[in-house]
Design a protein around this motif. Structure first.
Motif, PDB file in Angstrom:
ATOM      1  N   PHE A  67       0.843  -1.199   0.000  1.00 40.54           N
ATOM      2  CA  PHE A  67       0.000   0.000   0.000  1.00 40.54           C
ATOM      3  C   PHE A  67       0.877   1.247   0.000  1.00 40.54           C
ATOM      4  O   PHE A  67       1.797   1.360   0.805  1.00 40.54           O
ATOM      5  CB  PHE A  67      -0.917  -0.004   1.220  1.00 40.54           C
ATOM      6  CG  PHE A  67      -2.052  -0.964   1.047  1.00 40.54           C
ATOM      7  CD1 PHE A  67      -3.265  -0.525   0.548  1.00 40.54           C
ATOM      8  CD2 PHE A  67      -1.889  -2.312   1.328  1.00 40.54           C
ATOM      9  CE1 PHE A  67      -4.308  -1.403   0.341  1.00 40.54           C
ATOM     10  CE2 PHE A  67      -2.923  -3.204   1.127  1.00 40.54           C
ATOM     11  CZ  PHE A  67      -4.135  -2.760   0.630  1.00 40.54           C
ATOM     12  N   ILE A  68       0.576   2.154  -0.948  1.00 39.93           N
ATOM     13  CA  ILE A  68       1.288   3.445  -0.955  1.00 39.93           C
ATOM     14  C   ILE A  68       0.262   4.533  -0.659  1.00 39.93           C
ATOM     15  O   ILE A  68      -0.724   4.693  -1.391  1.00 39.93           O
ATOM     16  CB  ILE A  68       1.986   3.709  -2.303  1.00 39.93           C
ATOM     17  CG1 ILE A  68       3.043   2.633  -2.581  1.00 39.93           C
ATOM     18  CG2 ILE A  68       2.638   5.094  -2.295  1.00 39.93           C
ATOM     19  CD1 ILE A  68       3.883   2.870  -3.832  1.00 39.93           C
ATOM     20  N   PHE A  69       0.487   5.248   0.435  1.00 37.95           N
ATOM     21  CA  PHE A  69      -0.394   6.360   0.808  1.00 37.95           C
ATOM     22  C   PHE A  69       0.261   7.656   0.354  1.00 37.95           C
ATOM     23  O   PHE A  69       1.415   7.905   0.700  1.00 37.95           O
ATOM     24  CB  PHE A  69      -0.612   6.365   2.329  1.00 37.95           C
ATOM     25  CG  PHE A  69      -1.430   5.187   2.763  1.00 37.95           C
ATOM     26  CD1 PHE A  69      -2.801   5.284   2.867  1.00 37.95           C
ATOM     27  CD2 PHE A  69      -0.822   3.959   3.006  1.00 37.95           C
ATOM     28  CE1 PHE A  69      -3.577   4.187   3.218  1.00 37.95           C
ATOM     29  CE2 PHE A  69      -1.586   2.854   3.361  1.00 37.95           C
ATOM     30  CZ  PHE A  69      -2.960   2.969   3.460  1.00 37.95           C
ATOM     31  N   ILE A  70      -0.465   8.433  -0.446  1.00 38.38           N
ATOM     32  CA  ILE A  70       0.084   9.724  -0.897  1.00 38.38           C
ATOM     33  C   ILE A  70      -0.702  10.808  -0.181  1.00 38.38           C
ATOM     34  O   ILE A  70      -1.934  10.880  -0.294  1.00 38.38           O
ATOM     35  CB  ILE A  70      -0.056   9.900  -2.424  1.00 38.38           C
ATOM     36  CG1 ILE A  70       0.548   8.701  -3.163  1.00 38.38           C
ATOM     37  CG2 ILE A  70       0.624  11.183  -2.870  1.00 38.38           C
ATOM     38  CD1 ILE A  70       0.446   8.800  -4.681  1.00 38.38           C
ATOM     39  N   SER A  71       0.015  11.642   0.567  1.00 40.67           N
ATOM     40  CA  SER A  71      -0.684  12.686   1.325  1.00 40.67           C
ATOM     41  C   SER A  71       0.264  13.838   1.608  1.00 40.67           C
ATOM     42  O   SER A  71       1.290  13.651   2.273  1.00 40.67           O
ATOM     43  CB  SER A  71      -1.198  12.107   2.642  1.00 40.67           C
ATOM     44  OG  SER A  71      -1.744  13.121   3.431  1.00 40.67           O
ATOM     45  N   GLN A  72      -0.076  15.010   1.114  1.00 38.39           N
ATOM     46  CA  GLN A  72       0.746  16.190   1.399  1.00 38.39           C
ATOM     47  C   GLN A  72       0.884  16.375   2.899  1.00 38.39           C
ATOM     48  O   GLN A  72       1.980  16.450   3.425  1.00 38.39           O
ATOM     49  CB  GLN A  72       0.091  17.424   0.751  1.00 38.39           C
ATOM     50  CG  GLN A  72       0.895  18.713   0.816  1.00 38.39           C
ATOM     51  CD  GLN A  72       0.934  19.401   2.163  1.00 38.39           C
ATOM     52  OE1 GLN A  72       2.028  19.747   2.640  1.00 38.39           O
ATOM     53  NE2 GLN A  72      -0.193  19.559   2.800  1.00 38.39           N
TER      54      GLN A  72
ATOM     55  N   ILE B 237       3.980   8.537   1.220  1.00 42.18           N
ATOM     56  CA  ILE B 237       4.713   9.595   0.511  1.00 42.18           C
ATOM     57  C   ILE B 237       4.089  10.904   0.973  1.00 42.18           C
ATOM     58  O   ILE B 237       2.913  11.172   0.702  1.00 42.18           O
ATOM     59  CB  ILE B 237       4.589   9.421  -1.014  1.00 42.18           C
ATOM     60  CG1 ILE B 237       5.170   8.064  -1.424  1.00 42.18           C
ATOM     61  CG2 ILE B 237       5.286  10.561  -1.748  1.00 42.18           C
ATOM     62  CD1 ILE B 237       5.155   7.786  -2.921  1.00 42.18           C
ATOM     63  N   THR B 238       4.839  11.697   1.726  1.00 42.72           N
ATOM     64  CA  THR B 238       4.251  12.883   2.364  1.00 42.72           C
ATOM     65  C   THR B 238       5.236  14.044   2.437  1.00 42.72           C
ATOM     66  O   THR B 238       6.453  13.851   2.381  1.00 42.72           O
ATOM     67  CB  THR B 238       3.754  12.537   3.784  1.00 42.72           C
ATOM     68  OG1 THR B 238       3.150  13.697   4.365  1.00 42.72           O
ATOM     69  CG2 THR B 238       4.868  12.070   4.697  1.00 42.72           C
ATOM     70  N   ASN B 239       4.655  15.221   2.623  1.00 39.89           N
ATOM     71  CA  ASN B 239       5.474  16.417   2.788  1.00 39.89           C
ATOM     72  C   ASN B 239       5.838  16.642   4.250  1.00 39.89           C
ATOM     73  O   ASN B 239       6.618  17.534   4.557  1.00 39.89           O
ATOM     74  CB  ASN B 239       4.675  17.618   2.251  1.00 39.89           C
ATOM     75  CG  ASN B 239       5.552  18.748   1.805  1.00 39.89           C
ATOM     76  OD1 ASN B 239       6.730  18.551   1.497  1.00 39.89           O
ATOM     77  ND2 ASN B 239       5.004  19.938   1.769  1.00 39.89           N
TER      78      ASN B 239
ATOM     79  N   LEU C 128       8.598  14.455   0.538  1.00 40.11           N
ATOM     80  CA  LEU C 128       8.440  15.231  -0.703  1.00 40.11           C
ATOM     81  C   LEU C 128       9.431  16.391  -0.842  1.00 40.11           C
ATOM     82  O   LEU C 128       9.617  16.916  -1.944  1.00 40.11           O
ATOM     83  CB  LEU C 128       7.019  15.801  -0.787  1.00 40.11           C
ATOM     84  CG  LEU C 128       5.889  14.793  -0.951  1.00 40.11           C
ATOM     85  CD1 LEU C 128       4.549  15.515  -0.969  1.00 40.11           C
ATOM     86  CD2 LEU C 128       6.062  13.984  -2.233  1.00 40.11           C
ATOM     87  N   HIS C 129       9.984  16.861   0.273  1.00 43.29           N
ATOM     88  CA  HIS C 129      10.947  17.967   0.232  1.00 43.29           C
ATOM     89  C   HIS C 129      10.386  19.206  -0.476  1.00 43.29           C
ATOM     90  O   HIS C 129      11.119  19.923  -1.157  1.00 43.29           O
ATOM     91  CB  HIS C 129      12.257  17.532  -0.457  1.00 43.29           C
ATOM     92  CG  HIS C 129      12.943  16.427   0.267  1.00 43.29           C
ATOM     93  ND1 HIS C 129      13.718  16.626   1.384  1.00 43.29           N
ATOM     94  CD2 HIS C 129      12.939  15.082   0.059  1.00 43.29           C
ATOM     95  CE1 HIS C 129      14.170  15.475   1.834  1.00 43.29           C
ATOM     96  NE2 HIS C 129      13.715  14.511   1.046  1.00 43.29           N
ATOM     97  N   ALA C 130       9.090  19.448  -0.324  1.00 40.57           N
ATOM     98  CA  ALA C 130       8.476  20.589  -1.027  1.00 40.57           C
ATOM     99  C   ALA C 130       8.444  21.844  -0.168  1.00 40.57           C
ATOM    100  O   ALA C 130       8.086  22.912  -0.658  1.00 40.57           O
ATOM    101  CB  ALA C 130       7.063  20.220  -1.471  1.00 40.57           C
ATOM    102  N   GLY C 131       8.802  21.739   1.121  1.00 37.44           N
ATOM    103  CA  GLY C 131       8.661  22.892   2.017  1.00 37.44           C
ATOM    104  C   GLY C 131       7.186  23.078   2.352  1.00 37.44           C
ATOM    105  O   GLY C 131       6.320  22.549   1.641  1.00 37.44           O
TER     106      GLY C 131
END
Ligand code: F6R
Length: 598
Positions: free
Chosen positions: A339-344, A368-370, A386-389
């Motif tokens: 399972f891959i959970f994608i969440s900012q 996978i998260t910010n 995510l390294h998006a700040g």
């Protein structure tokens, strides 16, 4: 969604609390309030609406060095001054703010014969503490026992008018941190709220309470066992959470996308220019026979692009599911699912509900998260950052492109592990993408003009595309509707004629994406179909694809990564459409940044 801030120290609490609440505004709210304590008096101020209104309501002459504040996003009871937090116990002794949902509040109300003045689940909690204190004559014990009785999610901060030296804090499934200072301590849903005071934070685990005083904190479990936990340094730069010269965070975050691409490249590459991912993630990726991507909203749209990348590059079958649907309608799973959970935010309740369920079933999960310390990150087996700040604008932009970039790296890394030969160097391609994004963000006046030409007073709009462009069309429509309130739909170009084309009339805006060679002819055919029925059409294409009459031509990037660049004009079109209509771009109505209720 709901934000908490608390202060206990020697300075004037009002400004610190108001500043903190302003920094939490991005989470979304419809009412706000603060409680200030001086000596044994508690002064309560609550308003429906914005923090500016709260600021005006407060008596700034009150000197208080202890206080709690709250922004509320209504769940139980309409947005109103009465339902806004803080809530007080009947005698006025205890005052409390809460983020989360108390699932058994009706049972508690009945069992403890509680009469409330508000419609909230929160008021039950503060009344419960008072009732239990009538029995125990000990606030710590009453607070702990009350927390033991609660079912659901909560982050709580409470003050006691008979003990001005303590903030009572508790957490279960909702975010809350303690910030440590010299002669003061703070409490916040997000370190951003109190970064001006300190960068030293202590995490609270679910099922713990904390007694916070100006010079010490005492963490304990619900059975009273003391807990020791070292602080960490919050690695957020204050400038990351300020708008600077920008008029809106959304525009700043759109512009930050090239930098985010470069941050991701640095983070996932070692000194020998090789991909560097956690070996445990590599094992999980190569061991699974099917990937289930679980996400909501924009993150779900990134997941759709991720599916193509993982299937084409790593040769693993992928299903993408909306979290809130998956929870209650689980498909038949493969033998070795991952399972891959994608969440900012890493806090989305719908996604977390699935994570809890699949962990109970014994499956492996990667988030996978910010926000690396977030709930979804802590509760999954692995995390990719995510390294998006910090992303402050409610409408997600840089997190979406960061999610796709990280998924591309994950797909290539897995392909390498599996010995699959690829003619695709992700770092080289992402560098080209970063440059292309810069070219696009430098052309803002063009997108502003396109908005004026195609969307000036429209009530609705359609975005169409095929394959990867279809996925971006979904995201383009979501961006436009959430911030400009124009009713927008993203459609697979070929699907239009199966019903929706009935909505096309004179002047209906239809924006088509054409970045994929295989379906270029087909999507242009769909544009002709709607143009013949009066639509006001605009084609945004990739260089080299019959671009002669197109409204805008994107700089060329690898065909697998076109969503990373084709989404940028879509974000800017949504931004200028919202601006044109005078909408609140960063804080659209009814929306919250971090959706912590199912
Ligand atoms: C739209 C948007 C939302 C989020 C969704 C999931 O711009 O931001 O659709 O993508 O609420 O949130 P996260 O990614 O935090 O799980």
């Amino acid at each position: 969604m709901c934000g908490i801030v608390g202060y206990i120290g020697q300075n004037q609490a009002t400004d610190i609390l108001l500043y903190g609440l302003e920094k939490l505004e991005y989470r979304g709210y419809d009412s706000a309030g603060i409680a200030l304590m001086n000596d044994e008096n508690i002064h309560l101020f609550k308003v429906k609406g914005r923090i500016e209104a709260l600021r005006e309501r407060i008596n700034h002459r009150i000197h208080a060095t202890t206080g709690i504040g709250h922004t509320r996003w209504a769940t139980h009871g309409a947005p109103s001054g009465v339902n806004a937090h803080p809530h007080q116990s009947p005698s006025g002794r205890y005052t409390l703010v809460h983020n989360g949902v108390i699932e058994n509040y009706q049972a508690l109300k009945r069992d403890y014969l509680i009469e409330t003045v508000s419609d909230t689940d929160t008021e039950i909690v503060v009344q419960l503490v008072e009732k239990l204190n009538d029995t125990y004559a000990d606030t710590v014990k009453a607070f702990r026992e009350a927390m033991r009785l609660l079912k659901g999610s909560y982050a709580i901060a409470m003050i006691d008018s008979e003990d001005p030296d303590t903030l009572y804090v508790a957490k279960n499934k909702s975010p809350l941190l303690i910030g440590l200072g010299d002669g003061f301590n703070v409490v916040a849903s997000d370190a951003m709220a109190t970064l001006q005071e300190t960068d030293q934070y202590v995490e609270i685990a679910d099922g713990e309470i904390v007694l916070v005083q100006r010079d010490r904190i005492d963490i304990q479990t619900l059975d009273g066992t003391p807990v020791q936990r070292a602080p960490y340094t919050a690695e957020i730069d204050l400038s990351d959470i300020e708008k600077g010269t920008y008029s809106h965070f959304m525009l700043k975050e759109i512009d930050e996308q090239p930098i985010v691409m470069r941050n991701i490249m640095n983070a996932y590459q070692n000194d020998h220019d090789e991909l560097s991912l956690d070996p445990a993630i590599r094992s999980a990726m190569t061991a699974c026979d099917r990937i289930y991507i679980i996400a909501c909203g924009t993150s779900y749209h990134a997941g759709l692009v991720g599916k193509s990348l993982l299937e084409k590059l790593a040769h693993i079958p992928v299903e993408v599911h909306v979290a809130s649907e998956f929870s209650y309608n689980m498909p038949l799973l493969s033998e070795k699912p991952l399972f891959i959970f994608i969440s900012q935010s890493g806090e989305t309740a719908d996604s977390r509900a699935v994570l809890v369920k699949v962990k109970e079933m014994g499956h492996h999960a990667l988030t996978i998260t910010n926000v690396p310390g977030s709930t979804l990150s802590r509760e999954a087996d692995h995390t990719l950052h995510l390294h998006a700040g910090p992303e402050i604008a409610v409408a997600s932009t840089k997190a979406y492109t960061a999610q796709i970039a990280v998924l591309a790296i994950l797909a290539v890394d897995t392909a390498n592990e599996k010995g699959i030969e690829l003619d695709f160097n992700p770092m080289q391609e992402l560098a080209i993408v970063a440059n292309a994004m810069e070219v696009l963000t430098d052309q803002k006046p063009t997108f502003e003009r396109l908005v004026n030409a195609y969307l000036p007073t429209s009530r609705n709009a359609f975005f169409i595309g095929r394959s990867a462009d279809y996925y971006v069309s979904l995201e383009a429509a979501l961006k436009l509707k959430e911030i400009s309130y124009i009713q927008a739909e993203g459609f697979a170009g070929g699907e239009l004629k199966h019903g929706t084309i009935a909505l096309i009339e004179d002047g209906t805006p239809v924006i088509a994406l054409a970045t994929q060679k295989d379906v270029n002819g087909a999507i242009r055919g769909n544009v002709q179909e709607v143009a013949a029925r009066g639509a006001n059409t605009m084609v945004i294409s990739m260089k080299g694809l019959d671009e002669a009459d197109d409204a805008f031509v994107l700089p060329e990037v690898h065909e697998l990564l076109t969503p990373l660049v084709s989404v940028v004009p879509m974000q800017l079109i949504a931004y200028y459409a919202a601006l044109y209509r005078g909408c609140d771009v960063d804080k659209p109505r009814n929306l919250a940044k971090s959706v912590t209720v199912e």
